[in-house]
Design an enzyme around this catalytic site. Sequence first.
Site, mmCIF file in Angstrom:
data_model
loop_
_atom_site.group_PDB
_atom_site.id
_atom_site.type_symbol
_atom_site.label_atom_id
_atom_site.label_comp_id
_atom_site.label_asym_id
_atom_site.label_seq_id
_atom_site.Cartn_x
_atom_site.Cartn_y
_atom_site.Cartn_z
ATOM 1 N N HIS A 30 0.873 -1.186 0.019
ATOM 2 C CA HIS A 30 0.098 -0.016 -0.213
ATOM 3 C C HIS A 30 0.748 1.095 -0.247
ATOM 4 O O HIS A 30 0.223 2.369 -0.302
ATOM 5 C CB HIS A 30 -0.646 0.017 1.292
ATOM 6 C CG HIS A 30 -2.128 0.631 0.944
ATOM 7 N ND1 HIS A 30 -2.209 1.896 0.394
ATOM 8 C CD2 HIS A 30 -3.543 0.596 1.329
ATOM 9 C CE1 HIS A 30 -3.718 2.410 0.418
ATOM 10 N NE2 HIS A 30 -4.328 1.573 1.053
ATOM 11 N N SER A 68 -12.460 6.045 2.950
ATOM 12 C CA SER A 68 -11.307 6.732 2.298
ATOM 13 C C SER A 68 -11.550 7.633 1.012
ATOM 14 O O SER A 68 -12.592 7.113 0.130
ATOM 15 C CB SER A 68 -10.263 5.725 1.772
ATOM 16 O OG SER A 68 -9.077 6.269 1.000
#
Length: 803
Positions: A470, A588
């Site tokens: 990530h 998000s």
Amino acid sequence: MAEAHQAVGFRPSLTSDGAEVELSAPVLQEIYLSGLRSWKRHLSRFWNDFLTGVFPGSPLSWLFLFSAIQLAWFLQLDPSLGLMEKIKELLPDWGGQHHGLRGVLAAALFASCLWGALIFTLHVALRLLLSYHGWLLEPHGTMSSPTKTWLALVRIFSGRHPMLFSYQRSLPRQPVPSVQDTVRKYLESVRPVLSDEDFDWTVVLAQEFLRLQASLLQWYLRLKSWWASNYVSDWWEEFVYLHSRNPLMVNSNYYMMDFLYVTPTPLQAARAGNAVHALLLYRHRLNRQEIPPTLLMGMRPLCSAQYEKIFNTTRIPGVQKDYIRHLHDSQHVAVFHRGRFFRVGTHSRNSLLSPRALEQQFQRILDDPSPACPHEEHLAALTAAPRGTWAQVRTSLKTQAAEALEAVEGAAFFVSLDAEPAGLTREDPAASLDAYAHALLAGRGHDRWFDKSFTLIVFSNGKLGLSVEHSWADCPISGHMWEFTLATECFQLGYSTDGHCKGHPDPTLPQPQRLQWDLPDQIHSSISLALRGAKILSENVDCHVFPFSLFGKSFIRRCHLSSDSFIQIALQLAHFRDRGQFCLTYESAMTRLFLEGRTETVRSCTREACNFVRAMEDKEKTDPQCLTLFRVAVDKHQALLKAAMSGQGVDRHLFALYVVSRFLHLQSPFLTQVHSEQWQLSTSQIPVQQMHLFDVHNYPDYISSGGGFGPADDHGYGVSYIFMGDDMITFHISSKKSSTKTDSHRLGQHIEDALLDVASLFQAGQHFKRRFRGSGKEDSRHRCGFLSRQTGASKTSMTSTDF
């Protein structure tokens, strides 16, 4: 081995006097072609960088300007108002016969200066235009006159045929919000989840922070926002990702799935060949900046900076912090199969290997009967260990097995050829999908190199998947690449009737190189400990995936609502029914409207959402009352989402203030409390960005089923969702088995019930619940998605193990 075959071309042969060295023709040709490729790459990048720098202008516009100046000069007109004469005086005098050349040079210099000034003006004008965010704040489906004017001006100043990085110089910087507004929004966000006593104490801490420390910390942030490209993104990468000492597996990585109901070929090597070739085609387009930039509304560009590190990238462990190593190029992939590592070259002398040639190489690995060396099979478990532990072991490994380690870390990406099948099966669709998700997220703990930017996973039945680290980028970037890969390998490259890649094998290719690991005795115990920890972490993850097919975004659009807000409010209802309480919720949202922007948090558990949930659980409330509260909650969520996208969120600003306070050694009880909060519900939507690559009407099953991630809290959930076409939503849920408070399957059932209950508030959606109740199905894990596809499964080609 590939390197041994290449070494045959180099035969040093000294003459009697020891002075002459003889080289065979093939190696000279290879050196020549290698140098040619390198220079082409450098020249291509130089030209692309130049084109990016002058966009929305172009070299053709300079030529037009220069020609116009020359024409005016020929007509005895001076558009420079005497400047060209001044320039001519400054140029060297080469004699009277070169007087005309001095005039041409003066005109060229003047044209270049004028052209540069115009380009700079265009950049400034476009940056000012892109700083306007009024279009985000307008009601859904409406457009004011200022926004229409803004769109027209953006269209004028944006130029034509932009390259991937064309807009980077024109993107505005992410603004630093007002600290008073941020604190106010924070207090509003935590009010629904705190008791009166806790909330009053938080208000006291916030007021003390504003009075004593906020102005100083804010001054430093404003200074950084002026000096750096982005005031928060580099700190986010460094302190949230690279400084974390937790294992990457489950904690930092996420996964992307293949087509849900379709597998184009059951041949593992063939699927790997096409997929690897498609990924490398994407890299080629990326290097040449031929990927068009993402545009919102077809006009507003998003930042493309995260695309730079998709390939040739590895997260290198450190004792205190990791760092990201990115190579400009790599000519091989690293492959793992049955405990063995291989190096597979991806290029021939002239170009990228064909899919059939790559299939041949992968088949050679599958057919290789050699066993794994002692401890080699579980070596990759070290990448799933705590980062400090892995960093210390890697130091010894780099000394003893430097060549093999470099082959893995220097690869374009990592490929795992799994020995087991995966994907949806007829016998147990729910359990098979859950196992598929678990295999992509964690595998067996030792069959993924979690440090690589991404690992391509190819299962024995031809099913694909992606495991992504990530730190280097966020999901939309890898998702964009994955959409291209699936569409290219299936629709453009395709397969022959017998399931193999199209084309012919290349018998002249050398065998894949088996990597040799000289593992010192002192790291054997470290590998065993890492494997034990990885297995514990892997076995503790509870993954659940289910497609919901009773309705999708087409129904939500008919209700004149945002599809994302619809799901987020339904998730609040589902979670309340699962846990009996509200919790901080993380959604998000991207901030790529700004230069080097990454993400911001939308705090979806609002007071408005809580009022709606309580009304739904109150039998005395009528449907019209609940519907009114639902619309209010959706409007609030939309306002928060738009604020986050426009740089006016809460969490990234508070995070940056906290980092500054740590640098200055200032103790802030308020900021400490903020960053000790637990996110018990972490959510994200997987966007579908390239619908033009898929024909969802004629081939509705040929679309990715999204992906998922691990829970952010030991007693929380991780939930992601993707809208597949117009009439399906696929959910990915994760939690920890060790927690007595969570159950991924139980939450999945609550999500299905919540979606149906919310839809029934609308007159157009009341038939969904009647249709479900009429089906007579008791098991909610099977009722919505799996069973609805059985009757239509014959419309597309499928393998024997898939629907």
